[in-house]
Scaffold this motif. Structure first.
Motif, PDB file in Angstrom:
ATOM      1  N   VAL A   1       0.859  -1.180   0.000  1.00  0.00           N
ATOM      2  CA  VAL A   1       0.000   0.000   0.000  1.00  0.00           C
ATOM      3  C   VAL A   1       0.902   1.240   0.000  1.00  0.00           C
ATOM      4  CG1 VAL A   1      -1.697   1.314   1.326  1.00  0.00           C
ATOM      5  CG2 VAL A   1      -1.862  -1.183   1.209  1.00  0.00           C
ATOM      6  N   ASP A   2       0.672   2.145  -0.937  1.00  0.00           N
ATOM      7  CA  ASP A   2       1.447   3.374  -1.040  1.00  0.00           C
ATOM      8  C   ASP A   2       0.543   4.580  -0.774  1.00  0.00           C
ATOM      9  OD1 ASP A   2       3.743   1.910  -1.883  1.00  0.00           O
ATOM     10  OD2 ASP A   2       2.928   1.839  -3.903  1.00  0.00           O
ATOM     11  N   VAL A   3       1.097   5.603  -0.130  1.00  0.00           N
ATOM     12  CA  VAL A   3       0.332   6.805   0.192  1.00  0.00           C
ATOM     13  C   VAL A   3       0.906   7.970  -0.612  1.00  0.00           C
ATOM     14  CG1 VAL A   3      -0.508   8.304   2.039  1.00  0.00           C
ATOM     15  CG2 VAL A   3      -0.043   5.886   2.516  1.00  0.00           C
ATOM     16  N   TRP A   4       0.033   8.698  -1.325  1.00  0.00           N
ATOM     17  CA  TRP A   4       0.454   9.721  -2.296  1.00  0.00           C
ATOM     18  C   TRP A   4      -0.387  10.976  -2.120  1.00  0.00           C
ATOM     19  CZ3 TRP A   4      -1.841  12.420  -6.267  1.00  0.00           C
ATOM     20  CH2 TRP A   4      -1.021  12.929  -7.289  1.00  0.00           C
ATOM     21  N   ARG A   5       0.240  12.133  -2.225  1.00  0.00           N
ATOM     22  CA  ARG A   5      -0.495  13.396  -2.178  1.00  0.00           C
ATOM     23  C   ARG A   5       0.278  14.463  -2.941  1.00  0.00           C
ATOM     24  NH1 ARG A   5      -1.359  14.162   3.245  1.00  0.00           N
ATOM     25  NH2 ARG A   5       0.567  15.368   3.515  1.00  0.00           N
ATOM     26  N   ASP A   6      -0.413  15.179  -3.818  1.00  0.00           N
ATOM     27  CA  ASP A   6       0.145  16.329  -4.540  1.00  0.00           C
ATOM     28  C   ASP A   6       1.484  16.019  -5.202  1.00  0.00           C
ATOM     29  OD1 ASP A   6      -2.031  17.872  -3.843  1.00  0.00           O
ATOM     30  OD2 ASP A   6      -1.082  18.707  -2.058  1.00  0.00           O
ATOM     31  N   GLY A   7       1.534  14.888  -5.895  1.00  0.00           N
ATOM     32  CA  GLY A   7       2.723  14.540  -6.651  1.00  0.00           C
ATOM     33  C   GLY A   7       3.844  13.922  -5.850  1.00  0.00           C
TER      34      GLY A   7
ATOM     35  N   VAL B   1       5.139  10.839  -3.084  1.00  0.00           N
ATOM     36  CA  VAL B   1       4.887   9.592  -2.363  1.00  0.00           C
ATOM     37  C   VAL B   1       5.230   9.825  -0.890  1.00  0.00           C
ATOM     38  CG1 VAL B   1       5.443   7.149  -2.154  1.00  0.00           C
ATOM     39  CG2 VAL B   1       5.411   8.223  -4.410  1.00  0.00           C
ATOM     40  N   LEU B   2       4.210   9.824  -0.041  1.00  0.00           N
ATOM     41  CA  LEU B   2       4.431  10.073   1.387  1.00  0.00           C
ATOM     42  C   LEU B   2       4.976   8.842   2.090  1.00  0.00           C
ATOM     43  CD1 LEU B   2       1.167  12.057   2.233  1.00  0.00           C
ATOM     44  CD2 LEU B   2       3.376  12.925   1.437  1.00  0.00           C
ATOM     45  N   VAL B   3       4.440   7.679   1.748  1.00  0.00           N
ATOM     46  CA  VAL B   3       4.909   6.413   2.330  1.00  0.00           C
ATOM     47  C   VAL B   3       4.816   5.343   1.258  1.00  0.00           C
ATOM     48  CG1 VAL B   3       4.777   4.801   4.258  1.00  0.00           C
ATOM     49  CG2 VAL B   3       3.831   7.111   4.519  1.00  0.00           C
ATOM     50  N   ARG B   4       5.871   4.583   1.126  1.00  0.00           N
ATOM     51  CA  ARG B   4       5.883   3.466   0.182  1.00  0.00           C
ATOM     52  C   ARG B   4       5.846   2.164   0.964  1.00  0.00           C
ATOM     53  NH1 ARG B   4       9.290   0.126  -2.857  1.00  0.00           N
ATOM     54  NH2 ARG B   4       8.762   0.008  -5.079  1.00  0.00           N
ATOM     55  N   ASP B   5       4.996   1.247   0.534  1.00  0.00           N
ATOM     56  CA  ASP B   5       4.838  -0.050   1.216  1.00  0.00           C
ATOM     57  C   ASP B   5       4.490   0.176   2.691  1.00  0.00           C
ATOM     58  OD1 ASP B   5       4.676  -2.753   1.524  1.00  0.00           O
ATOM     59  OD2 ASP B   5       6.836  -3.121   1.467  1.00  0.00           O
ATOM     60  N   ALA B   6       3.423   0.920   2.927  1.00  0.00           N
ATOM     61  CA  ALA B   6       3.098   1.426   4.259  1.00  0.00           C
ATOM     62  C   ALA B   6       2.449   0.376   5.145  1.00  0.00           C
ATOM     63  CB  ALA B   6       2.152   2.623   4.130  1.00  0.00           C
ATOM     64  N   THR B   7       2.735   0.476   6.426  1.00  0.00           N
ATOM     65  CA  THR B   7       2.025  -0.295   7.444  1.00  0.00           C
ATOM     66  C   THR B   7       0.767   0.471   7.850  1.00  0.00           C
ATOM     67  OG1 THR B   7       3.145   0.758   9.310  1.00  0.00           O
ATOM     68  CG2 THR B   7       4.229  -1.146   8.307  1.00  0.00           C
ATOM     69  N   GLU B   8      -0.081  -0.177   8.636  1.00  0.00           N
ATOM     70  CA  GLU B   8      -1.288   0.487   9.122  1.00  0.00           C
ATOM     71  C   GLU B   8      -0.946   1.784   9.855  1.00  0.00           C
ATOM     72  OE1 GLU B   8      -4.967  -0.417  12.251  1.00  0.00           O
ATOM     73  OE2 GLU B   8      -2.979  -1.291  12.536  1.00  0.00           O
ATOM     74  N   SER B   9       0.010   1.729  10.780  1.00  0.00           N
ATOM     75  CA  SER B   9       0.338   2.911  11.577  1.00  0.00           C
ATOM     76  C   SER B   9       0.916   4.021  10.707  1.00  0.00           C
ATOM     77  CB  SER B   9       1.316   2.549  12.698  1.00  0.00           C
ATOM     78  OG  SER B   9       2.528   2.035  12.175  1.00  0.00           O
ATOM     79  N   GLU B  10       1.698   3.670   9.685  1.00  0.00           N
ATOM     80  CA  GLU B  10       2.255   4.682   8.791  1.00  0.00           C
ATOM     81  C   GLU B  10       1.168   5.344   7.956  1.00  0.00           C
ATOM     82  OE1 GLU B  10       6.765   2.909   8.072  1.00  0.00           O
ATOM     83  OE2 GLU B  10       5.093   2.171   6.868  1.00  0.00           O
ATOM     84  N   ILE B  11       0.182   4.562   7.546  1.00  0.00           N
ATOM     85  CA  ILE B  11      -0.937   5.147   6.796  1.00  0.00           C
ATOM     86  C   ILE B  11      -1.698   6.141   7.659  1.00  0.00           C
ATOM     87  CG2 ILE B  11      -3.123   4.655   5.634  1.00  0.00           C
ATOM     88  CD1 ILE B  11      -1.960   1.861   4.973  1.00  0.00           C
ATOM     89  N   LEU B  12      -2.010   5.726   8.889  1.00  0.00           N
ATOM     90  CA  LEU B  12      -2.765   6.606   9.782  1.00  0.00           C
ATOM     91  C   LEU B  12      -2.017   7.912  10.029  1.00  0.00           C
ATOM     92  CD1 LEU B  12      -4.061   3.940  12.314  1.00  0.00           C
ATOM     93  CD2 LEU B  12      -5.450   5.266  10.725  1.00  0.00           C
ATOM     94  N   GLU B  13      -0.708   7.829  10.169  1.00  0.00           N
ATOM     95  CA  GLU B  13       0.096   9.015  10.432  1.00  0.00           C
ATOM     96  C   GLU B  13       0.127   9.951   9.227  1.00  0.00           C
ATOM     97  OE1 GLU B  13       4.668  10.143  11.864  1.00  0.00           O
ATOM     98  OE2 GLU B  13       3.940   8.080  11.932  1.00  0.00           O
ATOM     99  N   ALA B  14       0.045   9.372   8.013  1.00  0.00           N
ATOM    100  CA  ALA B  14       0.157  10.180   6.799  1.00  0.00           C
ATOM    101  C   ALA B  14      -1.162  10.796   6.351  1.00  0.00           C
ATOM    102  CB  ALA B  14       0.721   9.324   5.663  1.00  0.00           C
ATOM    103  N   LEU B  15      -2.275  10.337   6.879  1.00  0.00           N
ATOM    104  CA  LEU B  15      -3.577  10.834   6.429  1.00  0.00           C
ATOM    105  C   LEU B  15      -3.742  12.315   6.725  1.00  0.00           C
ATOM    106  CD1 LEU B  15      -5.963   7.905   7.473  1.00  0.00           C
ATOM    107  CD2 LEU B  15      -4.994   8.385   5.211  1.00  0.00           C
ATOM    108  N   GLY B  16      -4.494  12.988   5.843  1.00  0.00           N
ATOM    109  CA  GLY B  16      -4.768  14.407   6.017  1.00  0.00           C
ATOM    110  C   GLY B  16      -6.224  14.650   6.335  1.00  0.00           C
TER     111      GLY B  16
END
Length: 390
Positions: free
Chosen positions: A286-292, A294-309
């Motif tokens: 799972v990768d997290v992306w915003r405005d061009g 990549v915020l997190v690549r191959d993200a864990t659950e906790s990393e996704i939660l931290e990166a959310l806006g």
């Protein structure tokens, strides 16, 4: 009805911490703070089983492979096998009066479903040899059905142990990837099928090499053919989707909104979208992306939660042949993540043509109920199609 219950206590532990599975990764999963998934899945199945018949006969293995979980459900099991590995520590269903993690005394009650109990379950050591031996003991005890809690590896071990016996098996899905067609859709469905089936059929047990899977190579292999109850509430075998997704990927990349955080799920369909957005995706992650960016690549659950806006969208594609949107192959997309996001489902036309419905199995029955109903799936640059999540 005499049911045998076997629980793989570590199944699914590697999912939410980004390990794509638990085979050979138990120690690393623990280091990353992984929580066990299978005890709760087992409890849900056993609770439904008791609702059907509180006097049903159950045989099982000693802790951490079932005994305490069966007793907490209100059943008095016959324990036919004791695992060779270390048993769970205090507060796990034994009457040892030891302290809990927070210093409070153990009241001597069985495993009551707390996080402390499940953490101790995860610390206990069992092996595939324990699974095989437990199933062989259940066979000798004369069970009519083996209900197991685990993933594809557990399914293969159970099928091997039952080969030639004629005893059917049925899985409660708890692994990260669950490709075999011997699993019920949910823990509750497993209990429903167990007490109502009247005939069986031969179904496939599939498994993959997890090291190859982590590198992005998904090649399910047939491990066994097992006798399984005939029921509508069983999932199909994993199939690899066909058809092109270029137009779909181009359309979604064109329509991304500034300031929105996109949580991009695993798989080849969403992988094409990631490539269209201009970055090299993690193979099965799972990768997290915003405005061009990549915020997190191959993200864990906790990393996704931290990166959310403030505004977040999950982009996910159902598994071909099965229809699962959540609960198979993407446990990083946990209930906590899903509840903070809008959900955008995408699929190629050919994949969706194979599916009559979509499914969810998030470990949160309330969230599953919220997600069910008719939903719109994007299948092209502009085209969408309605399909029901059941």
């Amino acid at each position: 009805m005499h049911i045998g219950v076997v629980v793989n206590p570590i199944a699914g532990m590697g999912g939410r911490v980004g390990l794509k599975g638990t085979d050979g990764k138990v120690a690393e999963a623990r280091e990353r703070g992984a929580s066990p998934r299978s005890p709760d899945r087992a409890r849900r199945m056993l609770t439904r089983l008791v609702e059907h018949d509180a006097s049903i006969r159950v045989s099982t293995a000693g802790d951490p492979m079932g005994e305490s979980l069966v007793r907490v459900a209100g059943l008095d099991p016959e324990v036919v096998y004791e695992p060779a590995g270390d048993p769970p520590a205090a507060n796990d269903g034994t009457l040892d009066g030891g302290p809990s993690d927070d210093g409070a005394p153990n009241d001597g009650a069985p495993n009551d479903g707390t996080t402390e109990d499940d953490t101790r379950y995860a610390q206990a050591l069992t092996s595939d040899d324990d699974t095989t031996a437990a199933v062989e003991a259940l066979q000798e005890a004369g069970v009519d059905l083996v209900l197991f809690v685990g993933g594809d590896g557990t399914a293969a071990d159970v099928a091997t142990a039952l080969e030639g016996t004629g005893i059917p098996m049925l899985g409660v899905p708890a692994g990260v990837k669950v490709y075999s067609s011997v699993f019920a859709v949910s823990p509750e469905d497993a209990a429903d099928v167990a007490v109502t089936f009247d005939r069986t059929e031969r179904r496939e047990v599939m498994d993959i090499d997890e090291d190859d899977y982590r590198e992005g190579e998904v090649s399910p292999e047939l491990r066994a053919v097992a006798s399984v109850p005939v029921a509508d509430a069983l999932q199909s075998s994993k199939q690899l989707g066909g058809g092109t997704v270029e137009a779909l990927a181009e359309g979604i990349a064109r329509d991304v909104d500034p300031g929105v955080t996109y949580v991009l799920g695993p798989g080849s369909t969403v992988g094409a979208i990631k490539a269209e957005l201009g970055f090299d995706p993690s193979p099965i992650g799972v990768d997290v992306w915003r405005d061009g960016e990549v915020l997190v690549r191959d993200a864990t659950e906790s990393e996704i939660l931290e990166a959310l806006g403030e505004e977040n969208v999950i982009v996910v594609s159902p598994i071909g042949g099965q229809g699962f949107v959540f609960g198979r192959g993407n446990p990083q997309l946990s209930p906590a993540v899903i509840r903070r996001c809008d959900v955008s489902i995408v699929a190629s036309r050919s994949k969706l043509d194979e599916l009559s419905v979509l499914r969810v199995d998030t470990d949160d029955p309330e969230l599953d109920a919220e997600l069910r109903g008719w939903t719109r799936v994007r299948i092209g640059a502009f085209e969408t199609r309605m399909i029901e999540i059941v």
